[in-house]
Design an enzyme around this catalytic site. Structure first.
Site, PDB file in Angstrom:
ATOM      1  N   GLU A   1      11.421  -0.294   0.614  1.00  0.00           N
ATOM      2  CA  GLU A   1      11.421  -1.178  -0.553  1.00  0.00           C
ATOM      3  C   GLU A   1      12.152  -2.510  -0.338  1.00  0.00           C
ATOM      4  O   GLU A   1      11.645  -3.557  -0.767  1.00  0.00           O
ATOM      5  CB  GLU A   1      12.006  -0.453  -1.784  1.00  0.00           C
ATOM      6  CG  GLU A   1      11.054   0.544  -2.431  1.00  0.00           C
ATOM      7  CD  GLU A   1      11.145   1.943  -1.849  1.00  0.00           C
ATOM      8  OE1 GLU A   1      11.643   2.091  -0.707  1.00  0.00           O
ATOM      9  OE2 GLU A   1      10.706   2.883  -2.532  1.00  0.00           O
TER      10      GLU A   1
ATOM     11  N   GLU B   1       9.941   9.285  -2.685  1.00  0.00           N
ATOM     12  CA  GLU B   1      10.767   9.674  -3.848  1.00  0.00           C
ATOM     13  C   GLU B   1      10.139  10.827  -4.617  1.00  0.00           C
ATOM     14  O   GLU B   1      10.842  11.675  -5.171  1.00  0.00           O
ATOM     15  CB  GLU B   1      10.973   8.464  -4.752  1.00  0.00           C
ATOM     16  CG  GLU B   1      11.874   7.412  -4.096  1.00  0.00           C
ATOM     17  CD  GLU B   1      12.036   6.169  -4.946  1.00  0.00           C
ATOM     18  OE1 GLU B   1      11.007   5.550  -5.275  1.00  0.00           O
ATOM     19  OE2 GLU B   1      13.183   5.819  -5.281  1.00  0.00           O
TER      20      GLU B   1
HETATM   21  N1  COA Z   1       0.045   0.014  -2.484  1.00  0.00           N
HETATM   22  C1  COA Z   1      -1.197  -0.464  -2.541  1.00  0.00           C
HETATM   23  N2  COA Z   1      -2.096  -0.360  -1.529  1.00  0.00           N
HETATM   24  C2  COA Z   1      -1.678   0.266  -0.416  1.00  0.00           C
HETATM   25  C3  COA Z   1      -0.393   0.769  -0.283  1.00  0.00           C
HETATM   26  C4  COA Z   1       0.501   0.638  -1.386  1.00  0.00           C
HETATM   27  N3  COA Z   1       1.739   1.132  -1.374  1.00  0.00           N
HETATM   28  N4  COA Z   1      -0.266   1.320   0.947  1.00  0.00           N
HETATM   29  C5  COA Z   1      -1.451   1.152   1.560  1.00  0.00           C
HETATM   30  N5  COA Z   1      -2.302   0.501   0.739  1.00  0.00           N
HETATM   31  C6  COA Z   1      -3.689   0.100   1.031  1.00  0.00           C
HETATM   32  C7  COA Z   1      -3.712  -1.064   2.004  1.00  0.00           C
HETATM   33  O1  COA Z   1      -3.552  -2.298   1.324  1.00  0.00           O
HETATM   34  C8  COA Z   1      -5.089  -0.912   2.596  1.00  0.00           C
HETATM   35  O2  COA Z   1      -6.033  -1.447   1.708  1.00  0.00           O
HETATM   36  P1  COA Z   1      -7.273  -2.322   2.275  1.00  0.00           P
HETATM   37  O3  COA Z   1      -8.025  -1.385   3.178  1.00  0.00           O
HETATM   38  O4  COA Z   1      -8.006  -2.694   1.026  1.00  0.00           O
HETATM   39  O5  COA Z   1      -6.655  -3.458   3.004  1.00  0.00           O
HETATM   40  C9  COA Z   1      -5.296   0.609   2.624  1.00  0.00           C
HETATM   41  O6  COA Z   1      -4.349   1.152   1.709  1.00  0.00           O
HETATM   42  C10 COA Z   1      -4.994   1.205   3.986  1.00  0.00           C
HETATM   43  O7  COA Z   1      -3.707   0.780   4.386  1.00  0.00           O
HETATM   44  P2  COA Z   1      -3.406   0.220   5.865  1.00  0.00           P
HETATM   45  O8  COA Z   1      -2.122  -0.530   5.796  1.00  0.00           O
HETATM   46  O9  COA Z   1      -4.600  -0.497   6.382  1.00  0.00           O
HETATM   47  O10 COA Z   1      -3.268   1.609   6.647  1.00  0.00           O
HETATM   48  P3  COA Z   1      -2.416   1.904   7.947  1.00  0.00           P
HETATM   49  O11 COA Z   1      -2.789   3.287   8.348  1.00  0.00           O
HETATM   50  O12 COA Z   1      -2.543   0.805   8.937  1.00  0.00           O
HETATM   51  O13 COA Z   1      -0.885   1.908   7.450  1.00  0.00           O
HETATM   52  C11 COA Z   1       0.939   2.438   5.966  1.00  0.00           C
HETATM   53  C12 COA Z   1      -0.428   2.879   6.548  1.00  0.00           C
HETATM   54  C13 COA Z   1       1.298   3.490   4.949  1.00  0.00           C
HETATM   55  C14 COA Z   1       1.977   2.405   7.078  1.00  0.00           C
HETATM   56  C15 COA Z   1       0.796   1.040   5.343  1.00  0.00           C
HETATM   57  O14 COA Z   1      -0.321   1.034   4.475  1.00  0.00           O
HETATM   58  C16 COA Z   1       1.992   0.620   4.550  1.00  0.00           C
HETATM   59  O15 COA Z   1       2.998   0.197   5.114  1.00  0.00           O
HETATM   60  N6  COA Z   1       1.925   0.724   3.198  1.00  0.00           N
HETATM   61  C17 COA Z   1       2.965   0.249   2.324  1.00  0.00           C
HETATM   62  C18 COA Z   1       4.171   1.139   2.388  1.00  0.00           C
HETATM   63  C19 COA Z   1       5.250   0.628   1.453  1.00  0.00           C
HETATM   64  O16 COA Z   1       5.829  -0.429   1.637  1.00  0.00           O
HETATM   65  N7  COA Z   1       5.540   1.417   0.427  1.00  0.00           N
HETATM   66  C20 COA Z   1       6.573   1.119  -0.497  1.00  0.00           C
HETATM   67  C21 COA Z   1       5.996   0.575  -1.736  1.00  0.00           C
HETATM   68  S1  COA Z   1       7.287   0.456  -2.932  1.00  0.00           S
END
Ligand code: COA
Length: 244
Positions: free
Chosen positions: A128, A108
């Protein structure tokens, strides 16, 4: 001193890098506050804005740990939506250079910019509903304006993620360039804009974003520009054979 951003102030532009190592640059309250500070700076002294993310990610959304604790009151405060609106209304053009994930609020934020370019690993998505909420900071209408209702609903409702090629084909990003060249290309685009008249750019953005569009708005904006010294000197230069 910003905690979640790296801010570089140049004469004609400000370069902001989202930086929350270990959290995929997730947008938390501190980042929202610091981005508001950047907006204040750009409202006081209009310059172009380049927005990018650190370490191969643009931003993986709003910070889910903070989101989990928010209730109706915080939703009604529009914590992210007001920030992104403020960014969308900045006086001069904004450009998001997206490398890696731009998900949820991160997407966004990119949608709120005037232009986007991407690296081949860029991924735009709005997951979301998977977290039991909606994309409430502009995706429901900005994405529709950017790529059309059909694709927007695939992203918003069916969890479709747009990779760099999709994003380019759909016009969401202006171009895809290798990650190592992303910032160079972003600066080149900003250089191109910086050569235009700043007031002309500013009024063009205002008119282009005016809801509904109305010929009177165009005429009023043009009336201001027709009286400017900048317009006269640029046209004199053209007529004297100078090309910018
Ligand atoms: N909020 C808080 N923490 C987040 C985050 C978010 N939106 N996205 C990633 N992180 C954190 C993870 O919890 C992780 O923390 P940790 O190492 O303490 O466990 C760290 O960032 C790395 O993320 P990870 O998921 O291990 O990396 P990845 O490369 O495997 O995957 C993503 C990357 C972006 C695909 C995945 O982190 C993800 O799906 N994030 C959420 C996306 C989402 O739903 N966003 C919408 C929010 S409204």
């Amino acid at each position: 001193m910003a905690e979640t951003l790296q801010v570089e102030e140049l004469d004609d532009r400000v370069v902001v890098t989202l930086r929350r190592p270990g959290s995929r640059n997730a947008i938390n309250a501190a980042m929202v506050r610091e981005l508001h500070d950047v907006c204040g700076m750009l409202e006081d002294r209009p310059r172009l804005l380049l927005l990018t993310g650190d370490d191969g990610t643009f931003a993986a959304g709003a910070d889910i740990a903070e989101l989990r604790e928010r209730g109706r009151e915080q939703a009604l405060q529009g914590i992210n939506s007001r920030l992104f609106d403020r960014i969308a209304r900045l006086p001069l053009p904004t450009l998001a250079a997206v490398d890696g994930y731009a998900l949820g609020g991160g997407a966004e934020l990119a949608y709120a910019c005037d232009l986007r370019i991407a690296s081949p690993t860029a991924v735009f998505g709005n997951p979301e509903p998977g977290l039991g909420i909606l994309a409430a900071a502009g995706a429901c209408w900005r994405l529709r304006d950017l790529v059309g209702a059909s694709v927007a609903k695939q992203v918003l409702l069916a969890g479709r993620r747009l990779d760099a090629d999709d994003a380019c084909r759909l016009g969401l990003v202006a171009e895809v360039v290798p990650a190592g060249e992303l910032l160079k290309r972003a600066h080149a685009l900003l250089d191109r804009m910086a050569r235009s008249g700043p007031l002309a750019l500013r009024l063009t953005k205002l008119v282009a974003d005016a809801p509904g569009g109305h010929p009177v708005t165009d005429d009023l904006a043009q009336a201001i520009l027709f009286e400017s010294d900048d317009k006269r000197s640029r046209m004199d230069a053209f007529l004297a054979g100078e090309r910018r």
